[in-house]
Design a protein around this motif. Structure first.
Motif, PDB file in Angstrom:
ATOM      1  N   LYS A  42      -8.345 -13.018   5.637  1.00 20.02           N
ATOM      2  CA  LYS A  42      -7.468 -13.525   6.685  1.00 20.02           C
ATOM      3  C   LYS A  42      -6.032 -13.647   6.205  1.00 20.02           C
ATOM      4  N   LEU A  43      -5.835 -13.701   4.890  1.00 22.50           N
ATOM      5  CA  LEU A  43      -4.503 -13.860   4.319  1.00 22.50           C
ATOM      6  C   LEU A  43      -4.048 -12.542   3.718  1.00 22.50           C
ATOM      7  N   GLY A  44      -3.201 -11.825   4.414  1.00 24.37           N
ATOM      8  CA  GLY A  44      -2.714 -10.547   3.921  1.00 24.37           C
ATOM      9  C   GLY A  44      -1.520 -10.724   3.012  1.00 24.37           C
ATOM     10  N   LEU A  45      -0.732  -9.668   2.870  1.00 30.17           N
ATOM     11  CA  LEU A  45       0.478  -9.724   2.058  1.00 30.17           C
ATOM     12  C   LEU A  45       1.452 -10.687   2.725  1.00 30.17           C
ATOM     13  N   HIS A  46       1.956 -11.615   1.930  1.00 30.37           N
ATOM     14  CA  HIS A  46       2.822 -12.659   2.472  1.00 30.37           C
ATOM     15  C   HIS A  46       3.998 -12.867   1.528  1.00 30.37           C
ATOM     16  N   ALA A  47       5.174 -13.157   2.087  1.00 33.13           N
ATOM     17  CA  ALA A  47       6.384 -13.374   1.294  1.00 33.13           C
ATOM     18  C   ALA A  47       6.679 -14.855   1.187  1.00 33.13           C
ATOM     19  N   ASN A  48       6.513 -15.409  -0.012  1.00 31.69           N
ATOM     20  CA  ASN A  48       6.956 -16.769  -0.273  1.00 31.69           C
ATOM     21  C   ASN A  48       8.403 -16.725  -0.749  1.00 31.69           C
ATOM     22  N   ASN A  49       8.931 -17.840  -1.192  1.00 35.22           N
ATOM     23  CA  ASN A  49      10.334 -17.878  -1.583  1.00 35.22           C
ATOM     24  C   ASN A  49      10.675 -16.916  -2.718  1.00 35.22           C
ATOM     25  N   SER A  50       9.782 -16.773  -3.681  1.00 34.88           N
ATOM     26  CA  SER A  50      10.123 -15.985  -4.859  1.00 34.88           C
ATOM     27  C   SER A  50       9.128 -14.887  -5.178  1.00 34.88           C
ATOM     28  N   GLN A  51       8.002 -14.823  -4.470  1.00 31.05           N
ATOM     29  CA  GLN A  51       7.002 -13.830  -4.817  1.00 31.05           C
ATOM     30  C   GLN A  51       6.138 -13.466  -3.607  1.00 31.05           C
ATOM     31  N   PHE A  52       5.506 -12.305  -3.712  1.00 28.04           N
ATOM     32  CA  PHE A  52       4.508 -11.915  -2.720  1.00 28.04           C
ATOM     33  C   PHE A  52       3.172 -12.539  -3.110  1.00 28.04           C
ATOM     34  N   THR A  53       2.362 -12.809  -2.092  1.00 29.22           N
ATOM     35  CA  THR A  53       0.973 -13.187  -2.340  1.00 29.22           C
ATOM     36  C   THR A  53       0.080 -12.278  -1.505  1.00 29.22           C
ATOM     37  N   LEU A  54      -1.108 -12.035  -2.014  1.00 27.89           N
ATOM     38  CA  LEU A  54      -2.110 -11.262  -1.290  1.00 27.89           C
ATOM     39  C   LEU A  54      -3.410 -12.035  -1.351  1.00 27.89           C
ATOM     40  N   ALA A  55      -3.984 -12.308  -0.193  1.00 26.76           N
ATOM     41  CA  ALA A  55      -5.182 -13.152  -0.112  1.00 26.76           C
ATOM     42  C   ALA A  55      -4.917 -14.506  -0.753  1.00 26.76           C
ATOM     43  N   GLY A  56      -3.655 -14.977  -0.654  1.00 29.43           N
ATOM     44  CA  GLY A  56      -3.296 -16.282  -1.168  1.00 29.43           C
ATOM     45  C   GLY A  56      -2.998 -16.329  -2.652  1.00 29.43           C
ATOM     46  N   GLU A  57      -3.133 -15.192  -3.336  1.00 32.22           N
ATOM     47  CA  GLU A  57      -2.906 -15.129  -4.771  1.00 32.22           C
ATOM     48  C   GLU A  57      -1.602 -14.400  -5.074  1.00 32.22           C
ATOM     49  N   PRO A  58      -0.860 -14.803  -6.124  1.00 28.96           N
ATOM     50  CA  PRO A  58       0.367 -14.084  -6.498  1.00 28.96           C
ATOM     51  C   PRO A  58       0.075 -12.597  -6.709  1.00 28.96           C
ATOM     52  N   PHE A  59       0.945 -11.759  -6.177  1.00 31.01           N
ATOM     53  CA  PHE A  59       0.703 -10.316  -6.239  1.00 31.01           C
ATOM     54  C   PHE A  59       2.034  -9.577  -6.387  1.00 31.01           C
ATOM     55  N   ARG A  60       2.115  -8.743  -7.404  1.00 31.78           N
ATOM     56  CA  ARG A  60       3.283  -7.885  -7.602  1.00 31.78           C
ATOM     57  C   ARG A  60       2.904  -6.454  -7.230  1.00 31.78           C
ATOM     58  N   ILE A  61       3.670  -5.862  -6.347  1.00 29.52           N
ATOM     59  CA  ILE A  61       3.429  -4.476  -5.939  1.00 29.52           C
ATOM     60  C   ILE A  61       3.949  -3.540  -7.020  1.00 29.52           C
ATOM     61  N   LEU A  62       3.037  -2.769  -7.599  1.00 31.30           N
ATOM     62  CA  LEU A  62       3.389  -1.688  -8.522  1.00 31.30           C
ATOM     63  C   LEU A  62       3.010  -0.395  -7.808  1.00 31.30           C
ATOM     64  N   GLY A  63       3.937   0.119  -7.022  1.00 26.19           N
ATOM     65  CA  GLY A  63       3.629   1.221  -6.128  1.00 26.19           C
ATOM     66  C   GLY A  63       4.059   2.579  -6.654  1.00 26.19           C
ATOM     67  N   GLY A  64       3.449   3.598  -6.077  1.00 29.93           N
ATOM     68  CA  GLY A  64       3.814   4.979  -6.371  1.00 29.93           C
ATOM     69  C   GLY A  64       3.617   5.833  -5.136  1.00 29.93           C
ATOM     70  N   SER A  65       4.602   6.642  -4.806  1.00 32.78           N
ATOM     71  CA  SER A  65       4.500   7.498  -3.623  1.00 32.78           C
ATOM     72  C   SER A  65       3.743   8.781  -3.955  1.00 32.78           C
ATOM     73  N   VAL A  66       2.698   9.039  -3.189  1.00 36.48           N
ATOM     74  CA  VAL A  66       1.922  10.286  -3.253  1.00 36.48           C
ATOM     75  C   VAL A  66       1.669  10.688  -1.806  1.00 36.48           C
ATOM     76  N   HIS A  67       2.313  11.750  -1.351  1.00 33.42           N
ATOM     77  CA  HIS A  67       2.214  12.171   0.044  1.00 33.42           C
ATOM     78  C   HIS A  67       0.997  13.065   0.246  1.00 33.42           C
ATOM     79  N   TYR A  68       0.076  12.628   1.070  1.00 33.97           N
ATOM     80  CA  TYR A  68      -1.157  13.385   1.300  1.00 33.97           C
ATOM     81  C   TYR A  68      -0.873  14.783   1.826  1.00 33.97           C
ATOM     82  N   PHE A  69       0.185  14.950   2.604  1.00 31.76           N
ATOM     83  CA  PHE A  69       0.495  16.243   3.219  1.00 31.76           C
ATOM     84  C   PHE A  69       1.157  17.204   2.241  1.00 31.76           C
ATOM     85  N   ARG A  70       1.501  16.728   1.051  1.00 37.51           N
ATOM     86  CA  ARG A  70       2.094  17.593   0.027  1.00 37.51           C
ATOM     87  C   ARG A  70       1.113  17.902  -1.101  1.00 37.51           C
TER      88      ARG A  70
END
Length: 373
Positions: A42-70
């Motif tokens: 029920k608790l998705g990605l959320h923006a608190n004052n200084s950090q993101f949380t996911l499912a209520g837990e601190p979460f840092r996005i370490l993302g990478g772009s990979v385009h399925y169509f390429r």
């Protein structure tokens, strides 16, 4: 009697196996205990004052772009597994309207354009998704991913609330959004955030446009965190109430952070596009960015507690005639190779950037299983 006991024993083993499989599925998709506590979808990605949380837990996005169509669909698993092995926890991808609707009445979501299968595979591999459905996506695609048949209307005003454009967007979203709504985090899927359009602050022809795109998504069932993404000088004009503003950049400069903080104080910061290189134009040399230079920027971003997405982590190939062109300072067509000097090469091979990033991310990485299944 002996035969009966053996058969009953087999039945009990079969029932145990079935229950184990069912239990694993429930564990995998409905929540995993962390520290002895079951987390809620029920608790998705959320923006608190200084950090993101996911499912209520601190979460840092370490993302990478990979385009399925390429990337040919046969190689999706290989590229995504290599991304995870590097420490990536979130895959980002644009959705090219021009490829999914090549003609006004023709839609294609098959094979290499099977977005649902791609997102499901990302989930299977234990990764999250930030989806970027546009409608404008840039991405070095012809017309920024907008279908060329829009220009059959001689009065067309792209990326505005001109009725000919908004009507076309609504038709496309009527086909696209129902495919992604069930794949959202709160519904058990991997999509934790969705980006509105792309770099609208550099265009900004209509102040009603971004609210229209937001409404077009939310009215169709999009309920996860919304993002916008702009260069620092476009953060204000490209934003919309209810969406987190994020940045695109080469180097992290003090004035970029000041601009972000001025338009969005008391919110976690994210760089949605830290460029690993750039696309090549016909007649130019292959553009490269020294691994140490890129990784030093990534290191500083992470040191400041920010989330990040590498554009690109794996570039792949712009097949056929989808490539766009550069118009400034003069016209230059983009080549089909979208290697982008990315951590994974166009052929999916490891590069020095990959190894440096893997060592860096190992200090910060928190896997999906550490947050919620």
């Amino acid at each position: 009697m002996v035969v009966l006991r053996i058969r009953n024993s087999h039945k009990r083993k079969y029932a145990f196996i079935c229950l184990s499989i069912f239990g694993f599925i429930m564990y995998r998709y409905l929540g995993t205990p962390v520290g002895g506590r079951r987390l809620s979808r029920k608790l998705g990605l959320h923006a608190n004052n200084s950090q993101f949380t996911l499912a209520g837990e601190p979460f840092r996005i370490l993302g990478g772009s990979v385009h399925y169509f390429r990337v040919p669909s046969a190689y999706w698993r290989d590229r995504l597994m290599k991304a995870k092995a590097c420490g990536i926890n979130t895959i980002t991808t644009y959705v090219p309207w021009s490829l999914h609707q090549p003609e006004r009445d023709v839609f294609n979501f098959q094979t290499q354009l099977d977005l649902e299968s791609y997102i499901s595979l990302v989930a299977e591999l234990g990764l999250w998704v930030i989806l970027r459905p546009g409608p404008y996506i840039s991405a070095e695609l012809d017309l920024g991913g907008l279908p060329s048949w829009l220009l059959q209307d001689e009065n067309m005003r792209l990326r505005t609330t001109y009725p000919g454009f908004t009507d076309a967007v609504n038709v496309f979203f009527d086909k696209l959004i129902p495919k992604i709504v069930p794949l959202q985090f709160k519904k058990g899927g991997p999509i934790i955030a969705i980006q509105l359009d792309d770099s609208y602050g550099s265009y900004a022809k209509d102040n009603r446009y971004m609210p229209f795109i937001k409404e077009a998504l939310t009215s169709r069932g999009v309920s996860e965190m919304l993002l916008t993404s702009d260069l620092s000088n476009g953060l204000k004009a490209g934003g919309v109430n209810g969406a987190i503003r994020t940045m695109k950049l080469w180097k992290l400069r003090t004035k970029d952070m000041q601009e972000l903080n001025s338009v969005q104080p008391n919110s976690p910061a994210m760089v949605t596009d830290i460029w690993s290189g750039m696309a090549d134009a016909w007649g130019d040399l292959h553009h490269v960015l020294a691994p140490e230079d890129m990784v030093s920027t990534v290191r500083e971003i992470l040191r400041r507690g920010m989330s990040i997405n590498l554009y690109m982590f794996h570039g792949g190939t712009s097949f056929g005639f989808m490539s766009g062109a550069l118009g400034i300072p003069s016209y230059k067509a983009i080549v089909p190779s979208y290697d982008y000097d990315a951590p994974l090469s166009e052929a999916g091979e490891y590069t020095p950037k990959y190894h440096l990033l893997r060592d860096l991310f190992s200090r910060y990485n928190k896997t999906v299983e550490d947050v919620v299944a």
